[in-house]
Design a protein around this motif. Structure first.
Motif, short mmCIF file in Angstrom:
data_model
loop_
_atom_site.label_atom_id
_atom_site.label_comp_id
_atom_site.label_asym_id
_atom_site.label_seq_id
_atom_site.Cartn_x
_atom_site.Cartn_y
_atom_site.Cartn_z
N VAL A 199 -8.02 1.12 -7.26
CA VAL A 199 -6.62 0.72 -7.24
C VAL A 199 -6.41 -0.32 -8.34
CG1 VAL A 199 -6.93 -1.13 -5.53
CG2 VAL A 199 -4.73 0.01 -5.70
N CYS A 200 -5.21 -0.34 -8.91
CA CYS A 200 -4.89 -1.35 -9.92
C CYS A 200 -4.98 -2.74 -9.29
CB CYS A 200 -3.47 -1.16 -10.45
SG CYS A 200 -3.22 0.36 -11.37
N PRO A 201 -5.29 -3.76 -10.09
CA PRO A 201 -5.36 -5.12 -9.52
C PRO A 201 -3.96 -5.70 -9.32
CG PRO A 201 -5.90 -5.18 -11.84
CD PRO A 201 -5.71 -3.73 -11.47
N ASP A 202 -3.12 -4.93 -8.67
CA ASP A 202 -1.72 -5.27 -8.46
C ASP A 202 -1.37 -5.00 -7.00
OD1 ASP A 202 1.03 -5.69 -8.82
OD2 ASP A 202 1.36 -3.64 -9.51
N ALA A 203 -0.76 -5.97 -6.35
CA ALA A 203 -0.42 -5.82 -4.93
C ALA A 203 0.55 -4.66 -4.70
CB ALA A 203 0.17 -7.12 -4.39
N GLU A 204 1.39 -4.36 -5.70
CA GLU A 204 2.36 -3.28 -5.58
C GLU A 204 1.66 -1.92 -5.46
OE1 GLU A 204 5.88 -2.56 -4.68
OE2 GLU A 204 5.45 -4.64 -5.14
N CYS A 205 0.60 -1.71 -6.24
CA CYS A 205 -0.16 -0.45 -6.16
C CYS A 205 -0.89 -0.35 -4.81
CB CYS A 205 -1.16 -0.36 -7.31
SG CYS A 205 -0.42 0.20 -8.84
N LEU A 206 -1.39 -1.47 -4.32
CA LEU A 206 -2.05 -1.46 -3.01
C LEU A 206 -1.06 -1.09 -1.92
CD1 LEU A 206 -4.68 -1.99 -1.45
CD2 LEU A 206 -3.92 -4.34 -1.16
N ALA B 281 1.62 0.77 -2.30
CA ALA B 281 1.93 2.20 -2.46
C ALA B 281 0.82 3.06 -1.85
CB ALA B 281 2.12 2.55 -3.93
N ALA B 282 -0.44 2.68 -2.08
CA ALA B 282 -1.57 3.41 -1.50
C ALA B 282 -1.56 3.30 0.02
CB ALA B 282 -2.88 2.89 -2.06
N ARG B 283 -1.19 2.13 0.52
CA ARG B 283 -1.12 1.91 1.98
C ARG B 283 -0.04 2.78 2.60
NH1 ARG B 283 -0.08 -4.07 4.61
NH2 ARG B 283 -0.21 -3.46 6.79
N LYS B 284 1.13 2.80 1.97
CA LYS B 284 2.25 3.57 2.50
C LYS B 284 1.94 5.07 2.56
CE LYS B 284 7.18 4.26 1.89
NZ LYS B 284 8.36 4.00 1.06
N ALA B 285 1.26 5.57 1.53
CA ALA B 285 0.92 7.00 1.49
C ALA B 285 -0.39 7.31 2.21
CB ALA B 285 0.82 7.45 0.03
N ARG C 139 -9.42 5.78 9.97
CA ARG C 139 -8.23 4.94 10.16
C ARG C 139 -8.53 3.54 9.67
NH1 ARG C 139 -3.94 2.77 10.52
NH2 ARG C 139 -2.82 2.09 12.36
N ILE C 140 -7.58 2.95 8.93
CA ILE C 140 -7.76 1.59 8.42
C ILE C 140 -6.73 0.69 9.08
CG2 ILE C 140 -7.73 0.13 6.37
CD1 ILE C 140 -8.52 2.61 4.75
N PRO C 141 -7.17 -0.37 9.78
CA PRO C 141 -6.22 -1.26 10.46
C PRO C 141 -5.35 -2.05 9.47
CG PRO C 141 -8.50 -1.98 10.81
CD PRO C 141 -8.55 -0.73 10.00
N ASP C 142 -4.14 -2.41 9.91
CA ASP C 142 -3.20 -3.15 9.07
C ASP C 142 -3.76 -4.49 8.63
OD1 ASP C 142 -1.30 -1.14 9.17
OD2 ASP C 142 -0.30 -1.98 10.94
N GLU C 143 -4.56 -5.14 9.50
CA GLU C 143 -5.13 -6.45 9.15
C GLU C 143 -6.02 -6.34 7.91
OE1 GLU C 143 -6.15 -5.25 12.63
OE2 GLU C 143 -4.02 -5.69 12.95
N LEU C 144 -6.72 -5.23 7.77
CA LEU C 144 -7.60 -5.03 6.63
C LEU C 144 -6.79 -4.89 5.34
CD1 LEU C 144 -10.52 -4.78 5.75
CD2 LEU C 144 -10.37 -2.35 6.14
N TYR C 145 -5.68 -4.15 5.41
CA TYR C 145 -4.79 -4.04 4.25
C TYR C 145 -4.24 -5.41 3.87
CZ TYR C 145 -4.50 1.08 4.10
OH TYR C 145 -4.77 2.42 3.95
N ASP C 146 -3.82 -6.20 4.87
CA ASP C 146 -3.29 -7.54 4.61
C ASP C 146 -4.35 -8.41 3.94
OD1 ASP C 146 -0.91 -6.73 5.78
OD2 ASP C 146 -1.43 -7.57 7.75
N HIS C 147 -5.59 -8.31 4.42
CA HIS C 147 -6.69 -9.10 3.85
C HIS C 147 -6.96 -8.68 2.40
CE1 HIS C 147 -10.36 -11.44 3.75
NE2 HIS C 147 -11.01 -10.36 3.32
#
Length: 90
Positions: free
Chosen positions: A49-56, A58-62, A72-80
């Protein structure tokens, strides 16, 4: 002499092909633990993933990381991961 080949990887967020060194690796270790791999040397299955929170985001949403790692990846892990990327940008 031939120019050295640059390894390219696709960002899971924006879908652009970029040089591997410009991207951040997200890795699923053999122990089923998912984390950011800023060195690019941790063992396990990787996605980039790009070192950009916006790309992360987008990957999370899709749910692209969930598809890449088949789990399955928990939301807390994405936030971290997003927090780690923000700290890296500074």
């Amino acid at each position: 002499m031939r120019p050295k080949k640059i390894p390219m990887r696709m960002c899971t967020g924006c879908g652009e092909m970029k040089p591997k060194k410009e991207l951040v690796r997200v890795v699923k270790s053999p122990e089923e633990e998912i984390s950011l791999d800023l060195t690019g040397k941790k063992p396990g299955r990787g996605a980039y993933v790009c070192p950009d929170a916006e790309c992360l985001r987008a990957a999370r949403k899709a749910r692209r990381f969930e598809k890449a790692f088949s789990c399955r990846i928990p939301d807390e892990l994405y936030d971290h991961m997003e927090e780690e990327l923000r700290q890296r940008e500074q």
